[in-house]
Design a protein around this motif. Structure first.
Motif, mmCIF file in Angstrom:
data_model
loop_
_atom_site.group_PDB
_atom_site.id
_atom_site.type_symbol
_atom_site.label_atom_id
_atom_site.label_comp_id
_atom_site.label_asym_id
_atom_site.label_seq_id
_atom_site.Cartn_x
_atom_site.Cartn_y
_atom_site.Cartn_z
ATOM 1 N N ASN A 67 -26.821 -25.650 -34.899
ATOM 2 C CA ASN A 67 -25.614 -25.186 -34.196
ATOM 3 C C ASN A 67 -24.333 -25.554 -34.937
ATOM 4 O O ASN A 67 -23.321 -25.869 -34.312
ATOM 5 N N TYR A 68 -24.381 -25.531 -36.251
ATOM 6 C CA TYR A 68 -23.187 -25.806 -37.056
ATOM 7 C C TYR A 68 -22.110 -24.765 -36.773
ATOM 8 O O TYR A 68 -20.932 -25.079 -36.713
ATOM 9 N N LEU A 69 -22.544 -23.526 -36.612
ATOM 10 C CA LEU A 69 -21.629 -22.441 -36.238
ATOM 11 C C LEU A 69 -21.965 -21.968 -34.828
ATOM 12 O O LEU A 69 -23.140 -21.902 -34.459
ATOM 13 N N SER A 70 -20.933 -21.622 -34.076
ATOM 14 C CA SER A 70 -21.136 -21.047 -32.745
ATOM 15 C C SER A 70 -21.589 -19.588 -32.892
ATOM 16 O O SER A 70 -21.487 -19.004 -33.977
ATOM 17 N N LYS A 71 -22.069 -19.001 -31.814
ATOM 18 C CA LYS A 71 -22.464 -17.578 -31.840
ATOM 19 C C LYS A 71 -21.295 -16.698 -32.271
ATOM 20 O O LYS A 71 -21.469 -15.764 -33.051
ATOM 21 N N ASN A 72 -20.109 -16.992 -31.755
ATOM 22 C CA ASN A 72 -18.930 -16.195 -32.125
ATOM 23 C C ASN A 72 -18.584 -16.354 -33.603
ATOM 24 O O ASN A 72 -18.236 -15.378 -34.270
ATOM 25 N N GLU A 73 -18.695 -17.569 -34.117
ATOM 26 C CA GLU A 73 -18.429 -17.788 -35.544
ATOM 27 C C GLU A 73 -19.444 -17.030 -36.410
ATOM 28 O O GLU A 73 -19.078 -16.409 -37.417
ATOM 29 N N ILE A 74 -20.707 -17.036 -35.993
ATOM 30 C CA ILE A 74 -21.741 -16.309 -36.734
ATOM 31 C C ILE A 74 -21.417 -14.813 -36.738
ATOM 32 O O ILE A 74 -21.508 -14.152 -37.782
ATOM 33 N N GLU A 75 -21.054 -14.274 -35.586
ATOM 34 C CA GLU A 75 -20.709 -12.838 -35.492
ATOM 35 C C GLU A 75 -19.539 -12.478 -36.401
ATOM 36 O O GLU A 75 -19.586 -11.498 -37.137
ATOM 37 N N ILE A 76 -18.493 -13.276 -36.345
ATOM 38 C CA ILE A 76 -17.298 -13.000 -37.156
ATOM 39 C C ILE A 76 -17.635 -13.099 -38.639
ATOM 40 O O ILE A 76 -17.303 -12.198 -39.428
ATOM 41 N N TRP B 226 -18.559 -10.751 -43.981
ATOM 42 C CA TRP B 226 -19.242 -10.678 -45.271
ATOM 43 C C TRP B 226 -19.865 -9.318 -45.515
ATOM 44 O O TRP B 226 -19.909 -8.852 -46.659
ATOM 45 N N LYS B 227 -20.320 -8.643 -44.474
ATOM 46 C CA LYS B 227 -20.846 -7.278 -44.660
ATOM 47 C C LYS B 227 -19.725 -6.342 -45.109
ATOM 48 O O LYS B 227 -19.928 -5.488 -45.981
ATOM 49 N N LEU B 228 -18.535 -6.518 -44.555
ATOM 50 C CA LEU B 228 -17.388 -5.705 -44.955
ATOM 51 C C LEU B 228 -16.854 -6.104 -46.336
ATOM 52 O O LEU B 228 -16.318 -5.285 -47.072
ATOM 53 N N ASN B 229 -17.014 -7.359 -46.689
ATOM 54 C CA ASN B 229 -16.445 -7.911 -47.926
ATOM 55 C C ASN B 229 -17.369 -7.738 -49.139
ATOM 56 O O ASN B 229 -16.988 -8.054 -50.255
ATOM 57 N N LYS B 230 -18.571 -7.234 -48.913
ATOM 58 C CA LYS B 230 -19.564 -7.105 -49.984
ATOM 59 C C LYS B 230 -18.988 -6.397 -51.213
ATOM 60 O O LYS B 230 -19.225 -6.801 -52.347
ATOM 61 N N LYS B 231 -18.189 -5.378 -50.995
ATOM 62 C CA LYS B 231 -17.638 -4.592 -52.114
ATOM 63 C C LYS B 231 -16.644 -5.398 -52.963
ATOM 64 O O LYS B 231 -16.352 -5.024 -54.095
ATOM 65 N N ILE C 274 -25.398 -17.823 -42.955
ATOM 66 C CA ILE C 274 -24.598 -16.895 -42.149
ATOM 67 C C ILE C 274 -25.505 -15.842 -41.533
ATOM 68 O O ILE C 274 -25.448 -15.578 -40.339
ATOM 69 N N TYR C 275 -26.320 -15.204 -42.373
ATOM 70 C CA TYR C 275 -27.347 -14.289 -41.861
ATOM 71 C C TYR C 275 -28.432 -14.115 -42.905
ATOM 72 O O TYR C 275 -28.212 -14.306 -44.096
ATOM 73 N N ALA C 276 -29.614 -13.773 -42.426
ATOM 74 C CA ALA C 276 -30.755 -13.498 -43.293
ATOM 75 C C ALA C 276 -31.763 -12.690 -42.492
ATOM 76 O O ALA C 276 -31.947 -12.941 -41.299
ATOM 77 N N ASP C 277 -32.404 -11.735 -43.146
ATOM 78 C CA ASP C 277 -33.415 -10.947 -42.451
ATOM 79 C C ASP C 277 -34.821 -11.521 -42.639
ATOM 80 O O ASP C 277 -35.781 -10.982 -42.126
ATOM 81 N N LYS C 278 -34.906 -12.637 -43.365
ATOM 82 C CA LYS C 278 -36.193 -13.323 -43.557
ATOM 83 C C LYS C 278 -35.918 -14.803 -43.806
ATOM 84 O O LYS C 278 -34.965 -15.154 -44.484
ATOM 85 N N ASP C 279 -36.765 -15.658 -43.243
ATOM 86 C CA ASP C 279 -36.630 -17.100 -43.485
ATOM 87 C C ASP C 279 -36.777 -17.380 -44.977
ATOM 88 O O ASP C 279 -37.550 -16.713 -45.681
#
Length: 174
Positions: free
Chosen positions: A7-16, A21-26, A98-103
């Motif tokens: 729980n280092y990041l809250s749910k809201n922090e994870i969402e933001i 990062w998905k928008l910043n990929k470029k 931040i996010y991952a689709d696989k462990d």
């Protein structure tokens, strides 16, 4: 020191952060340390997390820390992180999922030793705190499609690498 922080990041922090990062990929650049991945050095939002989370980390480490810099990396299928240990400005490092689709495990071994490596895993929002100079660390090839990690780096205020704070601090927020 190796410490998992749930729980280092809250749910809201994870969402933001995930959306950011998905928008910043470029805007990210190829990463020479992990061929096929992309990175951003000293990102403004990651630098903000670096500063905001410092008191929590100081309570875990038990002493004052100085924030040196943040580094953000997006991994893709087949990318890996080669075995290394960190430079002096990374005396204390926190890797944040931040996010991952696989462990995906990160492996640690005391620097220069032949001991059996310890493999640790985090879920989105969790973090691992470790002493980047004392442990060699790496990740094997990623088997998912995309994984976003941010790295927050600190030195001990009264430690042997304090001078590296002076060389890095002016860049926070650049």
């Amino acid at each position: 020191m190796l410490k998992k922080i749930e729980n280092y990041l809250s749910k809201n922090e994870i969402e933001i952060l995930s959306q950011y990062w998905k928008l910043n990929k470029k805007n990210m650049k190829p990463c020479p340390q992990s061929i096929g991945s992309i990175k951003k050095y000293k990102d403004i939002l990651s630098d903000s997390i670096l500063l905001v989370k410092k008191p929590l980390l100081e309570s875990i480490v038990g002493e004052p820390l100085l924030a040196t810099y943040s580094y953000s990396r997006m991994y893709f299928n087949g990318t890996e992180l080669l075995k290394h240990n960190d430079r002096p400005s990374c005396e204390i490092t926190v890797t944040v999922n931040i996010y991952a689709d696989k462990d995906w495990k990160i492996f640690f071994i005391p620097a220069g030793s032949n001991k059996k490596p310890l493999g640790l895993m985090t879920k989105p929002g969790e973090a691992l705190l470790y002493e980047g100079r004392k442990y060699d660390h790496w990740r094997e090839k990623y088997e998912g499609q995309e994984c976003m990690q941010i790295f927050l780096h600190y030195v001990r205020e009264n430690g042997p690498y304090k001078s590296f704070y002076e060389s890095e601090k002016a860049k926070i927020g650049d």
